[in-house]
Design an enzyme around this catalytic site. Structure first.
Site, short mmCIF file in Angstrom:
data_model
loop_
_atom_site.label_atom_id
_atom_site.label_comp_id
_atom_site.label_asym_id
_atom_site.label_seq_id
_atom_site.Cartn_x
_atom_site.Cartn_y
_atom_site.Cartn_z
N GLU A 72 10.21 -80.39 -45.44
CA GLU A 72 10.72 -81.38 -46.39
C GLU A 72 11.66 -80.78 -47.44
O GLU A 72 12.27 -81.52 -48.22
CB GLU A 72 9.54 -82.05 -47.11
N GLU A 104 -4.78 -67.82 -33.10
CA GLU A 104 -5.05 -67.38 -34.47
C GLU A 104 -5.60 -65.96 -34.54
O GLU A 104 -5.61 -65.35 -35.61
CB GLU A 104 -6.02 -68.34 -35.16
#
Length: 326
Positions: A94, A125
């Site tokens: 954004e 991960e």
């Protein structure tokens, strides 16, 4: 080795992991009336928001350090895995539409690569080697700011990535929801948000994820405030790339310059869509002068107005001095 076994990371997982614990208050949540369950989950979200308050000094310090480091060329780099990685990507994605932050100055280092943005790749991960490879490929510098996010605070990929980033002198910010964890210990600016047990044990997309999103909002928005990409509550660096944003940009120009909408629209067109330049054009400043003063003030519109006001005062004083001469 791609996966860590019997390491400090694994041992840390056994301690201080409140986000993984079952909250006995909600052990029978699945048997509750749905309305009651919804109310409990909503209250959990409110608790997550409240938990952030204690960390505001740490969040502020991190944003101030980031602003100082970034300068004209530094990058904001997000590191994460799983839910935390996707929350981080949402924040970073954004920055360009909201603040016109250059796309080349934001980077994502996520376990599993780009495909993990929309698909869960949980095993990734643990891949410490991949974290180091991605950090090395980013060619970090001291001007870069690395924000690593992990609810557990022990995710091997994220911890290794942050530690490697620190070796390049980058500003390192670590955000975790469990205390005393490796991620916080590895960060120059650790931010602990103790959201505690999840209503659904281990589902950190809930309380922990909500808190992470808010903290990332605060850090990135705080950086942009300090960089002058916001003026009087308006995102004046925004690029008017569609009809809605063009209308918003015109409204900003009209409001800041106190002019009518048609004049604001003409000024915005003359400025090539640059809101700050358009404001100055609408106020009668010459295009070249507008661009020069914006450059001198690092694009900070508040500083521009202060400088223009100072120039007016200087001119007034000079005229008064001349008028007072015998």
């Amino acid at each position: 080795m791609n996966r860590i076994r019997n390491s400090a990371f694994d041992r840390a997982r056994m301690n201080n992991m409140t986000t993984e614990d079952v909250d006995l208050r909600f052990a029978d949540l699945d048997a509750w009336p749905l309305g009651s369950a919804m109310e409990a989950m909503w209250e959990g979200q409110l608790a997550a928001v409240a938990a952030i308050g204690h960390a505001l000094p740490a969040i502020t310090a991190a944003a101030e350090a980031a602003k100082t480091a970034l300068g004209d060329h530094g990058r904001i780099v997000y590191v994460g895995a799983g839910t935390s990685g996707r929350v981080a990507v949402q924040d970073g994605a954004e920055l360009t539409p909201t603040f016109a932050w250059p796309g080349k100055r934001v980077r994502f280092i996520v376990a599993g690569g780009d495909s993990a943005f929309v698909t869960s790749i949980e095993g990734a991960e643990d891949d410490v080697d991949d974290a180091v490879r991605q950090i090395n490929a980013a060619r970090l510098k001291p001007q870069d700011v690395v924000i690593a996010v992990a609810a557990s605070g022990t995710t091997p990929f994220t911890v290794a990535g942050l530690q490697k980033a620190g070796s390049f002198g980058a500003v390192t910010i670590g955000l975790a929801n469990n205390p005393g964890t490796a991620l916080l210990a590895s960060a120059k600016f650790p931010i602990l948000i103790e959201t505690g047990r999840e209503l659904i044990a281990g589902s950190t997309r809930m309380k922990a994820g909500t808190a992470q999103k808010i903290v990332l909002n605060l850090i990135s928005s705080g950086i942009m405030l300090r960089l002058g990409r916001v003026y009087r509550g308006m995102m004046v660096n925004m690029l008017p790339t569609n009809a809605k944003l063009k209308r918003r940009a015109e409204a900003m120009v009209a409001k800041i310059a106190s002019c009518d909408p048609p004049h604001a629209a003409r000024s915005l067109e003359q400025a090539g869509g640059d809101i700050k330049t358009a404001v100055l054009l609408a106020l009668g400043v010459d295009r070249s002068d507008a661009e020069a003063v914006l450059k001198d003030c690092d694009g900070n519109l508040r500083r521009v107005f202060a400088e223009l006001a100072a120039d007016v005062d200087d001119n007034r004083e000079r005229k008064q001095s001349v008028a007072n001469k015998p």
